[in-house]
Scaffold this active site. Structure first.
Site, PDB file in Angstrom:
ATOM      1  N   HIS A 346      37.130  30.521  49.828  1.00 43.83           N
ATOM      2  CA  HIS A 346      36.928  31.707  48.997  1.00 43.83           C
ATOM      3  C   HIS A 346      35.550  31.803  48.357  1.00 43.83           C
ATOM      4  O   HIS A 346      35.330  32.688  47.525  1.00 43.83           O
ATOM      5  CB  HIS A 346      37.951  31.752  47.865  1.00 43.83           C
ATOM      6  CG  HIS A 346      39.339  32.080  48.321  1.00 43.83           C
ATOM      7  ND1 HIS A 346      39.812  33.369  48.390  1.00 43.83           N
ATOM      8  CD2 HIS A 346      40.351  31.288  48.729  1.00 43.83           C
ATOM      9  CE1 HIS A 346      41.058  33.351  48.810  1.00 43.83           C
ATOM     10  NE2 HIS A 346      41.410  32.092  49.037  1.00 43.83           N
ATOM     11  N   LYS A 532      34.871  42.075  35.936  1.00 38.07           N
ATOM     12  CA  LYS A 532      35.006  40.859  36.750  1.00 38.07           C
ATOM     13  C   LYS A 532      34.605  39.684  35.872  1.00 38.07           C
ATOM     14  O   LYS A 532      34.079  39.894  34.775  1.00 38.07           O
ATOM     15  CB  LYS A 532      34.108  40.917  37.985  1.00 38.07           C
ATOM     16  CG  LYS A 532      32.683  41.411  37.703  1.00 38.07           C
ATOM     17  CD  LYS A 532      31.896  41.663  38.973  1.00 38.07           C
ATOM     18  CE  LYS A 532      32.167  42.993  39.608  1.00 38.07           C
ATOM     19  NZ  LYS A 532      32.947  42.916  40.832  1.00 38.07           N
ATOM     20  N   ARG A 533      34.850  38.461  36.331  1.00 37.73           N
ATOM     21  CA  ARG A 533      34.418  37.311  35.551  1.00 37.73           C
ATOM     22  C   ARG A 533      32.919  37.364  35.301  1.00 37.73           C
ATOM     23  O   ARG A 533      32.166  37.894  36.108  1.00 37.73           O
ATOM     24  CB  ARG A 533      34.786  36.014  36.273  1.00 37.73           C
ATOM     25  CG  ARG A 533      36.240  35.675  36.155  1.00 37.73           C
ATOM     26  CD  ARG A 533      36.683  35.557  34.706  1.00 37.73           C
ATOM     27  NE  ARG A 533      36.166  34.352  34.103  1.00 37.73           N
ATOM     28  CZ  ARG A 533      36.829  33.199  34.040  1.00 37.73           C
ATOM     29  NH1 ARG A 533      38.068  33.121  34.485  1.00 37.73           N
ATOM     30  NH2 ARG A 533      36.291  32.123  33.501  1.00 37.73           N
ATOM     31  N   LYS A 538      27.067  37.407  39.749  1.00 33.84           N
ATOM     32  CA  LYS A 538      27.624  38.765  39.749  1.00 33.84           C
ATOM     33  C   LYS A 538      26.683  39.756  39.067  1.00 33.84           C
ATOM     34  O   LYS A 538      26.844  40.966  39.162  1.00 33.84           O
ATOM     35  CB  LYS A 538      28.993  38.785  39.065  1.00 33.84           C
ATOM     36  CG  LYS A 538      30.055  37.972  39.819  1.00 33.84           C
ATOM     37  CD  LYS A 538      31.381  37.995  39.078  1.00 33.84           C
ATOM     38  CE  LYS A 538      32.416  37.051  39.646  1.00 33.84           C
ATOM     39  NZ  LYS A 538      33.131  37.566  40.825  1.00 33.84           N
ATOM     40  N   THR A 640      37.501  42.101  45.074  1.00 38.30           N
ATOM     41  CA  THR A 640      38.688  42.935  45.289  1.00 38.30           C
ATOM     42  C   THR A 640      38.728  44.100  44.299  1.00 38.30           C
ATOM     43  O   THR A 640      39.368  45.111  44.571  1.00 38.30           O
ATOM     44  CB  THR A 640      39.986  42.101  45.175  1.00 38.30           C
ATOM     45  OG1 THR A 640      39.851  41.213  44.060  1.00 38.30           O
ATOM     46  CG2 THR A 640      40.243  41.296  46.423  1.00 38.30           C
ATOM     47  N   LYS A 644      39.922  48.202  44.613  1.00 33.45           N
ATOM     48  CA  LYS A 644      40.789  48.915  43.663  1.00 33.45           C
ATOM     49  C   LYS A 644      40.084  50.139  43.104  1.00 33.45           C
ATOM     50  O   LYS A 644      40.683  51.211  42.952  1.00 33.45           O
ATOM     51  CB  LYS A 644      41.200  47.979  42.515  1.00 33.45           C
ATOM     52  CG  LYS A 644      42.094  46.846  42.958  1.00 33.45           C
ATOM     53  CD  LYS A 644      42.151  45.704  41.943  1.00 33.45           C
ATOM     54  CE  LYS A 644      42.677  44.438  42.619  1.00 33.45           C
ATOM     55  NZ  LYS A 644      42.430  43.209  41.836  1.00 33.45           N
TER      56      LYS A 644
HETATM   57  C1  GL4 Z   1      36.836  34.274  44.796  1.00 32.87           C
HETATM   58  C2  GL4 Z   1      35.608  35.079  45.165  1.00 32.87           C
HETATM   59  O1  GL4 Z   1      34.595  34.834  44.230  1.00 32.87           O
HETATM   60  C3  GL4 Z   1      35.872  36.586  45.311  1.00 32.87           C
HETATM   61  O2  GL4 Z   1      34.749  37.216  45.861  1.00 32.87           O
HETATM   62  C4  GL4 Z   1      37.066  36.826  46.216  1.00 32.87           C
HETATM   63  O3  GL4 Z   1      37.372  38.196  46.284  1.00 32.87           O
HETATM   64  C5  GL4 Z   1      38.256  36.041  45.695  1.00 32.87           C
HETATM   65  C6  GL4 Z   1      39.464  36.193  46.576  1.00 32.87           C
HETATM   66  O4  GL4 Z   1      39.164  35.848  47.888  1.00 32.87           O
HETATM   67  O5  GL4 Z   1      37.945  34.644  45.635  1.00 32.87           O
HETATM   68  N1  GL4 Z   1      36.567  32.892  44.955  1.00 32.87           N
HETATM   69  C7  GL4 Z   1      36.791  32.252  43.821  1.00 32.87           C
HETATM   70  S1  GL4 Z   1      36.623  30.626  43.628  1.00 32.87           S
HETATM   71  N2  GL4 Z   1      37.163  33.048  42.849  1.00 32.87           N
HETATM   72  C8  GL4 Z   1      37.230  34.290  43.365  1.00 32.87           C
HETATM   73  O6  GL4 Z   1      37.565  35.268  42.740  1.00 32.87           O
END
Ligand code: GL4
Length: 807
Positions: A346, A532-533, A538, A640, A644
Site C-alpha cells: 500500500h 486526509k492524514r 500529501k 480513495t 469519493k
Molecule cells: C495507504 C496509501 O497511502 C493510500 O494512498 C491508499 O489509498 C491506501 C489504501 O490502499 O493505503 N497506505 C498506507 S500505509 N496508508 C494508506 O492510506
C-alpha cells in the site's frame, strides 16, 4: 417486516430492554433498542450464511488487516438490510428522528486512514457481492485518538469508543485460542526422530474473538469481521497478580498505533502483529480440520490475504502450524503456504516498509523467527546459480540483523499487488524491481475502490434523489449505470437540479461549521476540500502557500475579481510527527488571521475541522466543489478520497499520482485540473540530484513572497513552527518539491476559478465526474481480487438442477 410491525416491535423491545415508553427514552436508549432489533433480525441470515458456506464447502478468503475503519454502522446496516426508508418513516411516526439515533453511535475508528477505510469498504463489498470472505483484525480498546485544537495546536484525547458497549459485536468465548508470546524455544527429537519445538517460559495469552456481522446489500448474506481481544487464561491467573503484570497483557490490544506510515519500532507493535496473526491462522486451521479434508488440499478451501506488511507473519505462522502441529514436511507445507497467501503493498514510502531487528523478533516470537530463518536459508539456496549474488542479497528476508517483512510476504505468497496502475508499475520498475525479476508472474494491479452505497445513498441522499429522478435507480445496484447521466450533459434542468442538491449540502455543512467553529461561510463560495492524514508528501503545505498567495494578492488589490472560496481542511497528524503538527498550527493561525480580516471582504475563508473521521467525511464530501489531490507524483499509492469526492461531483485538482491518473483517464483532461511534476520528472531529479529549492526561492518572486510570510511575522504566533517549515523548504531542500510545483499549482487553481465563474460549464464538469465514478466501485475491485487472486466464488452462483438459484 413492514412499518406497522416495525413500530410495534420497536416499542415492545424498548419496553423489554429499558421498561420505558418512547416519550421517556433518551436517544441512546432508542439507538440501543433499534440496534438490538436489527441484530436479532440479521443474525438468522448470519448463521445461514455460515452454514451455506460450510455445506457448499466453499473456498473462503480471510482478509488480515491490522486496521479496520467502518465508521458508524447503524445506517449502513439499515440500508443493506433494505430497512432504511421503512425504519426512518416508522420512527418519524413515533416522533423520533433516525439521525438523532445515528448521532449517538460512536465511530468505530480502528484505523488511521485510507488503508483501514479500504479494508472496511472491502468488507461491505465482499458481503454485498455474496463472496465468502471474512475480516481478521484487532479489537482495540481505544481507537484512533480524538483530535482537539487548543491554542491552534493539535491535542490528542483517548477515543473510548467501547464505553457504552458495542451492540454490533458478539463475544465468542468458545472460539478463543491461545497465543504464545516471548520465552524460549528449542527443538528436540520426538519418538520418531522428528524435531519438535519445546517452549520455555513466555506468556500464554488467550485471544478471544468478537465477531461483527458484515451485512450484504439486500442479499441476505452476512459475513464476519473477527476482531481479537487479549485476556489472561484463567489457568494462568496466578502468574499475573500485580497491576503492572496485568497491564502488560492488556496493553496488547489496548491502543491502535496512530501512525500508518512509519513503523512504530516498538515491541508492543510486533506483539500485536503476532497476536492477531496467530489467533487468526489458528482459528482458520481449526475450522478447516472440522471439514475433515486432507491437509494437502487446504489451498483449495482457504485464501489468506496479507493487507500491507503488518500481517506478513501469517506466512511463518501457517508454516509453523503445518509442520509443528500437522507434521507436514517442509516442501509440502511451503507449497501450500504460497498458494494460500497473497499480499497487497500500500505504499512506497521507505519508512513504511517494515523491518524488525532479529533480537526483537526472537524475543516476541522465537519459533516464528526460526522458521523465517529457514525460509530465508532455502530462498538463498534456491536462487543461487539462478540469479546473481547481489540480487539475492538484496531480496533475501534477513539482512544485516533485520527481518524484511515485505520480502517475507512476497516470497511466501503467490500474488503481490499494488493499489493503482501507476503504483503497481512503480513496484515493478523501482520499489520491488528485484522481486519483479525473480517472480514476474506474481505481480499484478488492483486499483482501489470505494463502497458506493455509503458514499452516495447514505452520505448524499439529496444528490441520490436527483440521480433517481434523472436516470432511474439502477445505479444503486450497478454503479456503472451512473454513465447514463452523460445523456443529460446539455440538459439545463438536470444541471440545475444537481447544482441545487450541491447547494443544499453546502448549506448544511455551512451550518455545521458555524456551530462547531463559529465561522460564517458563504454557501455560494467555492468549497475547496483537502481531507486526509497530515503528511509532508500529501502537501497540505502547497495548499496553504497558495492560500497565502491569494491573501497577499488581495491585500494588495482588494477589488480583485476572484470567486469567493472556503478552504476546508480535515487532517490528523500522528502525535509524534512534529512537522505535521506544525503545519496544523500554521494553517490554524493563518485561518485566524484571514477569517478576521475584513479588508478582503470574505473572499477567503479557512476552516480546519477538528477530529476528521469517517462521519465527518460523510458531511464534507457531498458539499465539496473542489477536491485537492496534490501529493508529489509517485508518493500516494492510490488515494480513495479522490474517488469519493468525484463521485459527489467535486472537480479534482491533482498531480498525476496514484489513482488520480485513472480519474483523469475516466473524465478526460477537460474535466479535471492536472498540474505539477510527473512521476518520471521526479525520478529524473533524484537521478540527477539537481533540485535546488533555494534557487527557486531566490529567482521566483511569487515563491519568495509567500515563503517569506512564514517567518516575517505576516502570520502571528507561528515563530517556531513557521521557521521549522521554512527550514524544511530552504535549509533541507524541500523533499517533496513544493516550491517546484507551486507556480503550476497556482495556474491550475486559476483555471478552477475561471471555470467556476461559468456556472453552466462548472455544472457540466461536475456531472461528468459523477457519471464516470462508477468504475471505482469496490464491488468491482473485490470481484477482481476474488477471480484473480483468491479464487473464490459467490455462494449464490450455484444453481440446482431445476435451474433455481440457491443461497
Ligand atoms: C495507504 C496509501 O497511502 C493510500 O494512498 C491508499 O489509498 C491506501 C489504501 O490502499 O493505503 N497506505 C498506507 S500505509 N496508508 C494508506 O492510506
Amino acid at each position: 417486516m413492514n412499518k406497522i410491525e416495525f413500530k410495534k416491535k420497536f416499542s415492545r423491545r424498548l419496553a423489554e430492554k429499558f421498561a420505558m415508553d418512547v416519550a421517556d427514552a433518551s436517544p441512546d436508549e432508542l439507538y440501543q433498542t433499534l440496534g438490538s432489533l436489527m441484530t436479532s433480525e440479521y443474525s438468522q441470515s448470519w448463521q445461514q450464511t455460515w452454514k451455506d458456506y460450510r455445506e457448499a464447502e466453499q473456498k473462503q478468503a480471510y482478509y488480515f488487516s491490522i486496521e479496520f475503519l467502518p465508521g458508524k454502522m447503524l445506517k449502513s446496516n439499515l440500508l443493506n438490510m433494505g430497512w432504511l426508508e421503512m425504519v426512518s418513516e416508522g420512527l418519524a411516526e413515533l416522533g423520533i428522528h433516525l439521525n438523532d439515533l445515528a448521532e449517538v453511535e460512536p465511530d468505530m475508528a480502528l484505523g488511521n486512514g485510507g488503508l483501514g477505510r479500504l479494508a472496511s469498504c472491502f468488507m461491505d463489498s465482499i458481503a454485498s457481492t455474496g463472496l465468502p470472505g471474512n475480516g481478521n483484525g484487532i479489537r482495540y480498546e481505544y481507537g484512533l485518538f480524538k483530535q482537539r485544537f487548543v491554542d491552534n495546536y493539535q491535542v490528542e484525547l483517548p477515543d473510548e469508543w467501547l464505553q457504552k458497549g458495542n451492540l454490533w459485536e458478539v463475544r465468542k468465548e468458545s472460539k478463543a485460542v491461545d497465543v504464545r508470546i516471548g520465552g524460549d524455544v528449542y527443538l528436540s527429537p520426538d519418538e520418531y526422530g522428528n524435531l519438535t519445538p519445546i517452549y520455555q517460559d513466555g506468556m500464554l495469552l488467550r485471544a478471544v474473538p468478537y465477531d461483527t456481522g458484515m451485512v450484504g446489500y439486500k442479499n441476505d448474506i452476512v459475513n464476519t469481521m473477527r476482531l481479537w481481544s487479549v485476556e489472561i487464561p484463567p489457568e494462568e491467573e496466578d502468574r499475573y497478580r500485580s497491576i503492572e503484570d496485568r497491564r502488560a497483557v492488556e496493553d496488547l490490544t489496548s491502543v491502535l498505533y496512530p501512525d500508518d506510515s512509519s513503523e512504530a519500532g516498538r515491541k508492543l507493535r510486533l506483539s500485536q502483529e503476532y497476536f492477531f496473526v496467530s489467533a487468526g491462522v489458528q482459528s482458520i486451521l481449526r475450522y478447516y480440520k472440522q471439514l475433515k479434508k486432507p491437509m494437502d488440499k487446504i489451498n483449495q478451501y482457504i485464501a489468506i490475504h496479507i493487507n500491507d506488511t503488518h500481517p506478513a507473519m501469517c506466512v511463518a505462522e501457517f508454516m509453523r502450524l503445518l509442520i509443528d502441529d500437522e507434521k507436514l514436511g517442509w516442501e509440502r507445507a511451503w507449497n501450500l503456504t504460497q498458494e494460500v497467501m497473497s499480499y497487497t503493498n500500500h505504499t512506497i514510502m521507505a519508512e513504511a516498509l517494515e523491518k524488525w531487528s532479529i533480537g526483537m523478533m526472537k524475543s516476541v516470537c522465537p519459533r516464528i523467527y526460526q522458521i523465517i530463518e529457514e525460509i530465508d536459508r532455502r530462498f538463498v539456496e534456491e536462487m543461487t546459480g539462478v540469479h546473481d549474488f547481489d540480487l539475492i542479497q538484496r531480496t533475501r528476508i534477513i539482512q544485516c540483523d533485520q527481518v524484511h517483512m515485505a520480502h517475507l510476504a512476497i516470497i511466501g505468497s503467490h500474488s503481490t499487488n499494488g493499489v493503482a496502475k501507476l503504483h503497481s508499475d512503480l513496484l515493478k520498475s523501482v520499489v520491488l524491481q528485484d522481486f519483479y525479476r525473480i517472480y514476474p508472474a506474481r505481480f499484478n494491479n488492483k486499483t482501489n475502490g470505494i463502497a458506493m452505497r455509503r458514499w452516495t445513498q447514505l452520505a448524499n441522499p439529496t444528490m441520490s434523489k436527483v440521480l433517481d429522478d434523472t436516470i432511474g435507480d439502477s445505479w444503486r445496484e450497478q454503479p456503472k449505470n451512473l454513465r447514463l447521466l452523460l445523456n443529460y450533459e446539455e440538459d439545463n434542468q438536470v444541471l440545475e437540479a444537481l447544482a441545487s442538491a450541491k447547494l443544499e449540502n453546502k448549506k448544511r455543512l455551512a451550518s455545521y461549521i458555524k456551530e462547531h467553529c463559529n465561522i460564517e461561510v458563504n454557501p455560494h463560495a467555492i468549497f475547496d476540500v483537502q481531507i486526509k492524514r497530515l503528511h509532508a508528501y500529501k502537501r497540505q503545505l502547497l495548499n496553504l502557500l497558495h492560500i497565502i498567495k491569494l491573501y497577499l494578492d488581495l491585500k494588495e488589490d482588494p477589488e480583485q475579481a476572484i470567486e469567493p472560496r472556503v478552504f476546508i481542511f480535515g487532517a490528523k497528524a500522528a502525535p509524534s510527527y512534529h512537522y505535521a503538527k506544525s503545519v496544523i498550527k500554521v494553517i490554524n493561525e493563518a485561518a485566524s488571521l484571514i477569517n478576521q480580516d475584513t479588508t478582503i471582504k470574505d473572499k477567503l475563508k479557512i476552516v480546519f475541522l477538528e477530529n476528521y473521521n469517517v462521519s465527518l467525511a460523510e458531511r464534507i464530501i457531498p458539499a465539496a466543489d473542489v477536491s485537492e489531490q496534490i501529493s508529489l507524483a509517485s508518493k500516494e499509492a492510490s488515494g480513495t478520497s479522490n474517488m469519493k469526492l468525484m463521485l459527489n461531483g467535486a472537480v479534482t485538482i491533482a498531480t498525476l499520482d496514484g489513482a488520480n491518473v485513472e480519474i483523469r483517464d475516466a473524465v478526460g483532461d477537460e474535466n479535471i485540473a492536472i498540474f505539477g511534476l510527473t512521476e518520471s520528472e521526479v525520478y529524473q531529479y533524484y537521478e540527477n540530484k539537481n533540485y535546488s529549492a533555494t534557487n527557486i526561492y531566490k529567482e521566483n518572486a511569487n515563491v519568495h513572497k509567500v515563503v517569506k510570510a512564514l517567518i516575517d511575522g505576516t502570520i502571528p504566533n507561528i515563530f517556531a513552527e513557521g521557521q521549522e517549515i521554512f527550514d524544511s523548504l530552504i535549509k533541507y531542500n524541500d523533499e517533496f518539491f513544493v516550491l517546484r510545483d507551486f507556480e503550476d499549482y497556482c495556474l491550475a487553481q486559476e483555471s478552477i476559478n475561471e471555470a467556476y465563474k461559468d456556472k453552466r460549464r462548472w455544472q457540466k464538469i461536475s456531472l461528468n465526474n459523477i457519471a464516470h465514478a462508477g468504475r471505482f466501485s469496490s464491488d468491482s475491485t473485490v470481484q477482481r481480487y476474488a477471480e484473480d487472486i483468491w479464487q473464490i466464488e459467490p455462494v449464490f452462483a450455484h444453481e440446482d438442477d431445476r435451474g433455481v438459484i440457491q443461497h
